[in-house]
Design a protein around this motif. Structure first.
Motif, PDB file in Angstrom:
ATOM      1  N   LEU A 130     -25.965  30.679   5.213  1.00 12.33           N
ATOM      2  CA  LEU A 130     -25.125  30.144   4.145  1.00 12.33           C
ATOM      3  C   LEU A 130     -25.939  30.074   2.860  1.00 12.33           C
ATOM      4  N   SER A 131     -25.293  30.398   1.762  1.00 13.54           N
ATOM      5  CA  SER A 131     -25.916  30.284   0.455  1.00 13.54           C
ATOM      6  C   SER A 131     -25.119  29.250  -0.331  1.00 13.54           C
TER       7      SER A 131
ATOM      8  N   THR B 248     -20.576  32.335   2.763  1.00 17.84           N
ATOM      9  CA  THR B 248     -21.219  33.373   3.554  1.00 17.84           C
ATOM     10  C   THR B 248     -20.206  34.477   3.788  1.00 17.84           C
TER      11      THR B 248
END
Length: 56
Positions: A7-8, A24
């Motif tokens: 995840l960013s 994501t």
């Protein structure tokens, strides 16, 4: 079946509240989602918005 998914996003903590916003994307074939279905994009995008409040 499991696969790691990165995840960013961001985490903001103010006083007793934490806010998370993350995204994501992954190939749905990795999880056998919609096999043989062309109506769904091959890349699946996921957005997570979370707010947590500390209680005493």
């Amino acid at each position: 079946m499991t696969h790691p998914v990165a995840l960013s996003g961001t985490i903001l903590i103010e006083d007793d509240t934490a806010t998370v916003a993350a995204t994501t994307a992954f190939d749905r074939a990795l999880f056998q989602i919609g096999d043989g279905q062309d109506a769904v994009a091959q890349e699946v995008r996921v957005r997570v918005d979370l707010v947590a409040t500390r209680t005493n």
